[in-house]
Motif scaffolding. Sequence first.
Motif, mmCIF file in Angstrom:
data_model
loop_
_atom_site.group_PDB
_atom_site.id
_atom_site.type_symbol
_atom_site.label_atom_id
_atom_site.label_comp_id
_atom_site.label_asym_id
_atom_site.label_seq_id
_atom_site.Cartn_x
_atom_site.Cartn_y
_atom_site.Cartn_z
ATOM 1 N N GLU A 151 35.634 -15.678 -23.052
ATOM 2 C CA GLU A 151 36.402 -16.805 -22.533
ATOM 3 C C GLU A 151 37.194 -17.467 -23.655
ATOM 4 O OE1 GLU A 151 33.851 -19.546 -20.566
ATOM 5 O OE2 GLU A 151 33.370 -18.171 -18.916
ATOM 6 N N ALA A 161 50.444 -16.022 -13.972
ATOM 7 C CA ALA A 161 49.299 -16.777 -13.464
ATOM 8 C C ALA A 161 49.695 -17.743 -12.354
ATOM 9 C CB ALA A 161 48.645 -17.541 -14.608
ATOM 10 N N GLN A 190 46.247 -19.078 -20.987
ATOM 11 C CA GLN A 190 45.065 -18.798 -20.176
ATOM 12 C C GLN A 190 44.289 -20.087 -19.908
ATOM 13 O OE1 GLN A 190 44.645 -15.665 -18.904
ATOM 14 N NE2 GLN A 190 46.576 -15.304 -19.975
ATOM 15 N N VAL A 195 44.007 -17.513 -12.818
ATOM 16 C CA VAL A 195 43.794 -16.676 -13.996
ATOM 17 C C VAL A 195 43.895 -15.217 -13.578
ATOM 18 C CG1 VAL A 195 42.184 -16.041 -15.810
ATOM 19 C CG2 VAL A 195 42.331 -18.421 -15.057
ATOM 20 N N THR A 237 42.751 -10.889 -17.360
ATOM 21 C CA THR A 237 42.378 -11.791 -18.446
ATOM 22 C C THR A 237 41.137 -11.313 -19.180
ATOM 23 O OG1 THR A 237 43.390 -13.736 -17.440
ATOM 24 C CG2 THR A 237 41.617 -14.131 -19.002
#
Length: 602
Positions: free
Chosen positions: A275, A314, A412, A423, A427
Amino acid sequence: MCGIIAHVGDGNAIGPLIEGLENLEYRGYDSAGVAVQNGSGVKVHKCSGQVSELKEELRATPKGNVGIGHTRWSTHGPPTDENAHPHTDTAGDVAVVHNGIIENYERLRRDLEAKGHEFTSDTDTEVIPHLIDHHLGSSTSPEAAFRRAVSDLDGTYAIAALVDGEEAVYATRQGSPLVLGLEDEKWYLASDVPAFLEHTNEVVYLEDEDVVVLEPHEVTITDLDGRQVERAADTVDWDPEETSKGKYDHYMLKEIHNQPTSLSNTIEGRVQDGEVALEEFPDGTFADVRNVQFVACGTSYHAALCGEQLLKEAGVPAQVVRASEYVSTSGPVSEETLVIAVTQSGETADTLGAVRAANAAGATTIAVTNVVGSTAARETDRALYLRAGPEIGVAATKTFSSQSVALALLTQRIAADIPVGTVPESTESLLNTAERLPDDIETVLETSDSDRIAAKYGGSDSYFFIGRDLGYPVALEGALKFKEITYEHAEGFAAGELKHGPLALVTPRTPIFAVFTGEDDEKTLTNAKEARTRGAPIVAVAPEGHPAVQAADAHLEIPDTHPTWASLLANVQLQLVSYHAASHLDRPIDKPRNLAKSVTVE
């Protein structure tokens, strides 16, 4: 764009001044000069041309503990000895160096000439020492005369001045950078930290309307009204070795090869457990944002295009606006608008103008910059730092890759917060391959065939670069690098646009560098083949085994990875092609003609 250096301390100031001017050469200049205060008057030495020529002239110069220096980029008046800085008043008792533009200099000059002041240059700067001298005539102190002179000026400026009989440097700024260096009762003042980094990394970033007085044992900072202000000192974490060429022939080549390190620094701690982890932007930071604007110039504009593409993928409304056009073309801006200023130096005049307009409209603003404490970082709501280290070559290389990576991570983060954002499914792959990016770039650097390809296509009439999706901004950047340092004609195009006009320019003497990132590559290959049927040689920038390799005349290989990072690997190959092409042509790679590293005037 010009470079200022000043020094106050024990010993001869000429050494640190010349070192500072040499360290500032990357900013671009066409003349150089210094002035020292040595107990027998203010002595000025200046000339058009290189710092090395000034250095030769100064071998037998008088010593002085206090001095100022300057590298000039011509704006008002051609590059001549007379127009070089420092400038003095009629008697030579006041010497001044200045960056920026004095907008009301013509009126000031007429008024001063009517009072008997004699001018010897075509510059706007020369009014400043005459103004200081004029106010000294009112029996005021040198510092008060300096303040009164500054209050007469309209425009942008960073100014440093000497006054005969005073062991002090008087300085101020308004819209042009000025940073103070602190070293054991030795003081430095410069346009940029690399000017004095080998002496100290403890700095104070001065703000607009600060007035600083450097004396042998004291530094004071006040506002224009004389009230003392506190400015915190920062420690710059750049290694002085980063500002030397080391084993490389040019700074640009060193900085291309430094990208595995600079990108590791950009990424470190910002991707955790698959992440994005940006401590500057916790969850919910962008919850109230409804649309995003990027403002930037030059290479930073191309990095911003990458950010725009990723946000649009996105589902987030986003646009890139050239900073110089922002006021007239930004469209509606509100409290729900996020404006991201992309600027390597944090001092780009057009970008700062756009930030100020966005702030005035109530937008949230972010700076993506390489310089801690820069004007952009201070004037925006938050800053995301590149951590790329100093970049000396005029043609941006490692900062572009760091900008692109920083924006990829930031976008992001934005998409995860904004209600309309989604997202992308890719990703996870993007983040999982991010930490591999420095190693992939190392592979490109170790295996590149760019030198041979640059030699093979040397002497061509023109060079075209094409790409699609994220390959498009890389094509633009590849063309920009090529034209910047080779002086040969190069253009970048969206691949699909070739057949809408540019194809008319294609000949067997027009090599086309085609970027393949893994997104819509079939269409890009079709466009490349259309050009090849007209005789143009094709250089495919693609992974090994890609269908484009068989259809091309030459191949620049990149490791197979996520399309976002593939575009950056392709960019490294194109940087190397530009470098080697310029080297074969014996161009001044680190200091291309007519260009400056930091554009601090609009």
